[in-house]
Structures are given as C-alpha cells and as structure tokens.
Scaffold this motif. Structure first.
Motif, PDB file in Angstrom:
ATOM      1  N   ALA A  60     -17.803 -54.300  10.748  1.00  0.00           N
ATOM      2  CA  ALA A  60     -16.649 -53.406  10.666  1.00  0.00           C
ATOM      3  C   ALA A  60     -15.689 -53.739  11.800  1.00  0.00           C
ATOM      4  O   ALA A  60     -16.095 -53.813  12.965  1.00  0.00           O
ATOM      5  N   GLY A  61     -14.401 -53.926  11.449  1.00  0.00           N
ATOM      6  CA  GLY A  61     -13.396 -54.217  12.449  1.00  0.00           C
ATOM      7  C   GLY A  61     -13.561 -55.563  13.110  1.00  0.00           C
ATOM      8  O   GLY A  61     -13.119 -55.762  14.243  1.00  0.00           O
ATOM      9  N   GLY A  62     -14.169 -56.529  12.432  1.00  0.00           N
ATOM     10  CA  GLY A  62     -14.415 -57.845  13.016  1.00  0.00           C
ATOM     11  C   GLY A  62     -13.186 -58.728  13.002  1.00  0.00           C
ATOM     12  O   GLY A  62     -12.236 -58.508  12.243  1.00  0.00           O
ATOM     13  N   LEU A  63     -13.209 -59.764  13.832  1.00  0.00           N
ATOM     14  CA  LEU A  63     -12.070 -60.661  13.977  1.00  0.00           C
ATOM     15  C   LEU A  63     -12.548 -62.090  14.151  1.00  0.00           C
ATOM     16  O   LEU A  63     -13.411 -62.375  14.988  1.00  0.00           O
ATOM     17  N   ILE A  64     -11.977 -63.002  13.340  1.00  0.00           N
ATOM     18  CA  ILE A  64     -12.094 -64.445  13.558  1.00  0.00           C
ATOM     19  C   ILE A  64     -10.676 -64.949  13.774  1.00  0.00           C
ATOM     20  O   ILE A  64      -9.821 -64.784  12.905  1.00  0.00           O
ATOM     21  N   GLU A  65     -10.412 -65.566  14.920  1.00  0.00           N
ATOM     22  CA  GLU A  65      -9.054 -66.018  15.189  1.00  0.00           C
ATOM     23  C   GLU A  65      -9.046 -67.317  15.991  1.00  0.00           C
ATOM     24  O   GLU A  65      -9.981 -67.629  16.723  1.00  0.00           O
ATOM     25  N   ILE A 125     -14.419 -70.737   6.204  1.00  0.00           N
ATOM     26  CA  ILE A 125     -14.350 -69.543   7.042  1.00  0.00           C
ATOM     27  C   ILE A 125     -14.218 -68.345   6.118  1.00  0.00           C
ATOM     28  O   ILE A 125     -13.297 -68.305   5.288  1.00  0.00           O
ATOM     29  N   TRP A 126     -15.114 -67.338   6.257  1.00  0.00           N
ATOM     30  CA  TRP A 126     -15.067 -66.248   5.296  1.00  0.00           C
ATOM     31  C   TRP A 126     -15.771 -65.007   5.820  1.00  0.00           C
ATOM     32  O   TRP A 126     -16.404 -65.025   6.870  1.00  0.00           O
ATOM     33  N   THR A 127     -15.615 -63.927   5.039  1.00  0.00           N
ATOM     34  CA  THR A 127     -16.221 -62.638   5.371  1.00  0.00           C
ATOM     35  C   THR A 127     -16.911 -62.079   4.137  1.00  0.00           C
ATOM     36  O   THR A 127     -16.471 -62.292   3.005  1.00  0.00           O
ATOM     37  N   GLY A 141     -12.320 -53.742   7.286  1.00  0.00           N
ATOM     38  CA  GLY A 141     -11.286 -53.872   8.301  1.00  0.00           C
ATOM     39  C   GLY A 141     -11.385 -55.144   9.112  1.00  0.00           C
ATOM     40  O   GLY A 141     -11.016 -55.153  10.292  1.00  0.00           O
ATOM     41  N   CYS A 142     -11.852 -56.237   8.517  1.00  0.00           N
ATOM     42  CA  CYS A 142     -11.969 -57.510   9.235  1.00  0.00           C
ATOM     43  C   CYS A 142     -10.700 -58.330   9.066  1.00  0.00           C
ATOM     44  O   CYS A 142      -9.979 -58.205   8.068  1.00  0.00           O
ATOM     45  N   GLN A 143     -10.453 -59.201  10.049  1.00  0.00           N
ATOM     46  CA  GLN A 143      -9.277 -60.067  10.025  1.00  0.00           C
ATOM     47  C   GLN A 143      -9.690 -61.508  10.305  1.00  0.00           C
ATOM     48  O   GLN A 143     -10.532 -61.757  11.175  1.00  0.00           O
ATOM     49  N   VAL A 144      -9.079 -62.421   9.575  1.00  0.00           N
ATOM     50  CA  VAL A 144      -9.174 -63.858   9.852  1.00  0.00           C
ATOM     51  C   VAL A 144      -7.747 -64.348  10.020  1.00  0.00           C
ATOM     52  O   VAL A 144      -6.961 -64.306   9.065  1.00  0.00           O
ATOM     53  N   ASP A 149     -10.432 -53.708   3.014  1.00  0.00           N
ATOM     54  CA  ASP A 149      -9.332 -53.751   3.991  1.00  0.00           C
ATOM     55  C   ASP A 149      -9.375 -55.015   4.847  1.00  0.00           C
ATOM     56  O   ASP A 149      -9.188 -54.967   6.063  1.00  0.00           O
ATOM     57  N   ASN A 150      -9.628 -56.165   4.238  1.00  0.00           N
ATOM     58  CA  ASN A 150      -9.620 -57.431   4.966  1.00  0.00           C
ATOM     59  C   ASN A 150      -8.233 -58.064   4.926  1.00  0.00           C
ATOM     60  O   ASN A 150      -7.531 -57.989   3.901  1.00  0.00           O
ATOM     61  N   VAL A 151      -7.849 -58.703   6.024  1.00  0.00           N
ATOM     62  CA  VAL A 151      -6.561 -59.384   6.136  1.00  0.00           C
ATOM     63  C   VAL A 151      -6.804 -60.833   6.553  1.00  0.00           C
ATOM     64  O   VAL A 151      -7.440 -61.089   7.589  1.00  0.00           O
TER      65      VAL A 151
END
Length: 623
Positions: free
Chosen positions: A231-236, A257-259, A264-267, A293-295
């Motif tokens: 939840a609320g994870g980030l790959i950047e 690269i994936w989820t 609420g995760c973002q890549v 809610d992934n972006v």
C-alpha cells in the motif's frame, strides 16, 4: 550493544555503548575481538557467532575483500538507533560470497537495520533476503548495494537477487531500497518486496512505506523490479533490462517493472527494455490484477518483446482506477507472436476479473511491430462507473491497425500519424477505416490524423559550442572526439545518484555502437573510486571534478563571491548531463534530474536503436 565473542561470557559482560564490529576477510583474525580495524575478525562466520548487535551497532566489512559464507547478524536496532551492515576502508565493495549457500546476506524478523555499500554473490536462492514472519518488521533500508550470481533451481517466485518476503501474518512497515544494482540470476526476481501471503485476509496483506529508487536489475530469469501486495508503494528513477530470460516457462510469465495487488502504488520516471518471456507477458510495464489506484507515469518503455504497458484484472477481483500518463513507448513488440497476442498497450481480464476506471492520457507511443498488430488491444471486462478513456496521446504507427477493442474505451483529442496504409480501428467487432469513419462511430472527437509530428524522441538537435561549465570541468573534451559521448557531472546529491542509473543504462545500450560514457565526480581519488564502486559505475570512465574559480561561479550564479577556489558544484547547483556528437559539439544538455524518457530517448534520436551488450550480464571477477 556488542557482546563478547565468547557466547558464555555474553551472559555476564556487555559493552555499555554502541560501537562498530570490524571484519577483514583477508587479514583479520577470528581470535581477535573485532572492535577495531587492527583487531578485525577474519570471517563472517565468526561475526555471526560472536556479535549480537544492540541498538546503533554496525558490522563493518573491509572494502576490497571477499568473505566466504553467509552473513546473518542477529538482533534489532530501535527507532532512531538502527543497526547497520556497512563497509570501511578504500576500494571495491566488500563481497559476501555464499559459496553455494541458499542466501548470502540475511535478516529475518529483525528491524531497524541499514545495509549499505556491500555486495553479495554465490548463493542459490536469494542474494540479500529480508524476512518478516508473523510480525510487522519496521524500518529496513538498503543503500548502494550490489548483488549478482544467484544460481539455483527455480521453484518459487519469492526468490531472486534482493527479496523482502513476508509470511504468515508478517508485513513490512518502512522498507527502502535505494541504489541497488543487481544482475545475473536463474531465480525469479531482480528486486522484489511483498506483503503477506494470499491466505491472509485482504485488509492485512499489504506492506507499507515501501520505496525502490535509483536501482538497476538486468539479466534476470523472471521479473525485474516488482511490488507485491503493498500500500502506497513507490518505484522511481530505476531501470530494468534483459528480464524474463528463463528459456522455458515453468512457474510464471514475467515482465520488466510492475505491481500486483497494490493500493495507491506509483511507478514513475523508470526505464524498462529488452523484456522477454518464454510464454506471454514479456512487457516493459504492467498494472497487474488486484491493483487499486495505481499510477504509472513519466516512464520510458522500449524495445521489449511484448507490450509497453498493460492493465490486467483476474481471479474475481476488480482492478480500479489505473492511470497511465505521460509515458514514452518506442520499439516494443519485437516478437511477432507477442505483438499479435498483446498489442502495444494491452487491457485484458480473465477468471472473473474486471477493470473499473482506466485513464490512458498524455502518452507518446511509437508503434513499429514486425507484423500488423493493434497498437491498443482491449479484451477486458469492465464494471462500475469510473470512466475508461484514451485521450491527449500521440500515436505514431508504422502499421495501419490502431485498435482492437470491445466498445468499452472512449477516445478523444488524440494525435495520429500512420506511415503505411490507411488507419483502421476495430471496435465491438466492427472495422472502421479512416478517421472520419471512426469519428462517425462517436469516437475520437477533436482528434487529428497528421502527416508529420514533432520528433517524439526530442530531435532534431541544435549543435552548439561547449558550455563553460563542461569545459571548466577539465574532462578533456578534445579526447572525446571521434565518437558520441555522454558526460555526467555528478555532484553527489540525490539527483546525481539517479543520473548514474542513466549513465549505466546508456553504456549497456550504446557502448557496442561506440558511445563513450564519462562520469565526473568530485572528491579525492579515493573518494571518487569509492563513489564509482558504490554507484555501480566501475565500467564507466571516471574523471575528477576540479575546482572552479570564484569568478566563473559568480558569472554562472549571478552573485558576487570572494576570490578563492571552490568546488565546481556550488551550494544548490545541480548535476548535469551533456550529449556530444563525434565532432565534440554539444547536442543537448540537462541540468538537474531529468527522466530516462528525455535523456535516453535523445540518445536514441542521435544514435538509433540500442544494440545492447550481452557481456555486461556476466558476473565480475571477485576482488
């Protein structure tokens, strides 16, 4: 606190203050106490047996050495007083070689730890493993680590080079992986973080506070970089290439690269390319089933065997509110089989899964498959009331087939260019040839079909002279002439660390085509060597950033300064990257961090499609 190396004394004697515990696997002595470089232990086995770190203690490995065995220190730190595994001295990163053990570096149900500036290899299932079993593990950070050479029989997806895996009711709360470089494994993942297993109730399955940034994964049999049940994870600001290299499908089908099952995760600002698969998938980016809610934004997906990006729904779950925006997709679907199966952007559901809300906006897709296949392929079942839109994109296609869909997507304000044939859209089983016919179907209002569009890669270039800042760096511009050159002035801040990922990726893609990659790093010769090793720049030419005169800095910053030498990077001055042509002329420069979709795409505009270098997947010789 550090206990005596003799276990029976640990019941009676303790060092009251936090300290360092030294390990020199070349010149140390396991009969020593390990409390100073002069009395360092010789093996990680002795360190594991003798050290029971308490809050704020560190286990330090000497740089330039190789330690055989498994490093598994015990104990936990506390909030504000984390324990650490780190390095000391000068030279290459210290290497923990598991010598055939299942893991090289291991923490299990331990929290408040830092693992920094070390390398791991020689294991069969995990390189670095972080476990959380039936408890919440807090505040684990990995920074500037390298892992390679994890080879064993592939039996589970929770295997690979860096794996943080929760079991039972376990979860992670605060797990940061910053600056990891991992490659060469026959196990599943390059970098993977997951929440609790499928059997745990949904509300309790997702780990929190998970960040992966400034990291690289390549030469992987399965997935490159993934978040599972977070939840609320980030790959950047990370990159993955040569993923999905398993020769025969056994336990799954990978992507770059994936989820999966993330909320609420973002890549964002990532690069993924040369993704493959022995079955399906094999794409650059993937919003997989069960996500909410992934972006995925500002990414550069290119030259993979399958899709640039996908959105999936499955197992009676609905994937909700998926946002795909401002990405650059070029040269994907290199496989004719996977091009026909997936298309460039693929939406699909199975086993009762559905999608509810998909926004595909502001993307640039250059679609050049080897066969006529749809740029967008939508086979998904939809539910709910969220809009499912494709708008304000730029689609440039060498083939005429632009869409194969089921009527669920609404198109608006897109810009099209088709190089060969008459463009066509297939929707709800009906084929529409030409934009006017498609519009009559009620689609693509305010869209245009154009004979030419601005270069999606950022060309053409305006050739200029070398700016003073680059010439003052003392790199020797004249010596770079004869080949394209990518030069990074890396000041050592967070943006510089992210730009180092671009330099490594550029070298992999274009060194075989003659590209010179140079990194200018401030500091002493020893500091530069250590920074290059920490950031995985060993194969890149490293030069010094000499001092600049105050008059030069005053001119650049437009403020009066005293007349004395200072580093070329003044306070607040950002790092930079410069692209030079073979005549040594400046083609483009970037100041501060810019994503791969700008820098690496401009390099593609100058030098063409990437060539890659298979040799870079091989493990380096041990120091």
């Amino acid at each position: 606190m550090l206990w005596s190396r003799f276990p029976f004394l640990a019941l009676f004697v303790a060092i009251a203050s936090a300290g360092d515990y030294y390990v020199d696997c070349r010149d140390g002595n396991d009969a020593a106490n390990g409390l100073s470089p002069a009395t360092a232990l010789r093996s990680v086995t002795a360190a594991n047996r003798g050290a029971q770190p308490g809050p704020a203690d560190r286990v330090l490995l000497k740089r330039g050495t190789v330690c055989m065995g498994v490093l598994a220190p015990q104990g936990s730190g506390t909030a504000g007083q984390p324990n650490a595994i780190d390095s000391y001295g000068e030279g290459p990163l210290p290497v923990v070689n598991a010598a055939g053990g299942f893991v090289a570096i291991r923490l299990n149900n331990q929290e408040y730890w830092r693992i920094s500036r070390v390398a791991a290899t020689g294991s069969t299932e995990h390189g670095i493993f972080i476990g959380a079993s039936n408890r919440v593990v807090h505040d684990i950070q990995l920074r500037d680590v390298q892992v390679w050479g994890v080879h064993g029989k592939l039996t589970t997806k929770t295997s690979g080079l860096i794996v943080a895996s929760a079991t039972g009711t376990g979860l992670f709360d605060g797990l940061v992986i910053d600056g990891a470089t991992v490659w060469d494994t026959t196990q599943w993942s390059g970098i993977q973080v997951n929440g609790a297993p499928w059997s745990t109730p949904l509300a309790d399955r997702r780990s929190t506070g998970v960040v992966i940034r400034n990291s690289i994964a390549h030469g992987i049999w399965g997935d490159g970089i993934v978040l599972f049940q977070v939840a609320g994870g980030l790959i950047e600001r990370s990159a993955a290439w040569n993923t999905g290299m398993q020769p025969t499908q056994t336990i799954g089908t990978p992507s770059g690269i994936w989820t999966w099952r993330c909320k609420g995760c973002q890549v964002r600002e990532c690069e993924s390319y040369f993704a493959d698969s022995p079955g399906v998938d094999g794409g650059s980016f993937d919003v997989d089933w069960g996500n909410d809610d992934n972006v995925f934004e500002q990414n550069y997906g290119h030259d993979s065997q399958a899709y640039c990006i996908s959105v999936f729904g499955a197992e009676n779950l609905t994937t909700t509110n998926s946002v795909i925006r401002d990405n650059l997709c070029v040269g994907n679907n290199r496989s004719p089989r996977l091009a026909r199966h997936h298309g460039g952007i693929h939406l699909v559901t199975w086993n009762g899964g559905k999608l509810d809300g998909v926004s595909i906006t502001g993307n640039v897709v250059v679609w050049t498959p080897p066969v006529n296949a749809p740029l967008i392929r939508n086979e998904a079942s939809f539910t709910g009331t969220r809009p499912n839109t494709v708008e304000n994109n730029v689609f440039i296609a060498s083939m005429p087939e632009l869409l194969r869909s089921n009527g669920a997507l609404r198109f608006r304000a897109n810009r099209y260019q088709v190089w060969h044939g008459t463009p066509e859209w297939t929707d709800s089983g009906m084929r529409f040839v030409g934009l006017d016919t498609w519009r009559a179907h009620g689609q693509d209002n305010a869209s245009t079909m154009e004979t030419s569009l601005p270069d999606p890669l950022g060309g053409p270039f305006e050739v200029t002279g070398i700016p003073a800042r680059l010439r003052n760096a003392g790199i020797g511009i004249e010596a770079l002439q004869g080949r394209f050159a990518l030069v990074g002035l890396l000041s050592g801040d967070a943006d510089a660390r992210a730009l180092a990922v671009h330099l490594s990726s550029a070298r992999f893609q274009y060194a075989a085509k003659g590209l010179q990659v140079v990194a200018a790093i401030p500091g002493t010769a020893e500091q530069r060597r250590n920074t290059a090793a920490d950031w995985g720049l060993d194969a890149i030419e490293i030069v010094a950033l000499p001092a600049a005169t105050e008059s030069e800095l005053s001119y650049r910053n437009r403020v009066p300064l005293p007349k004395r030498p200072r580093p070329i990077f003044a306070a607040g001055e950002s790092p930079a990257v410069y692209l030079l042509d073979p005549q040594g002329r400046l083609l483009r420069s970037w100041h501060g961090y810019r994503p791969a979709k700008e820098i690496l795409a401009a390099l593609r505009a100058a030098m063409g499609s990437p060539a890659g270098m298979n040799a870079s997947v091989a493990s380096p010789p041990l120091p």
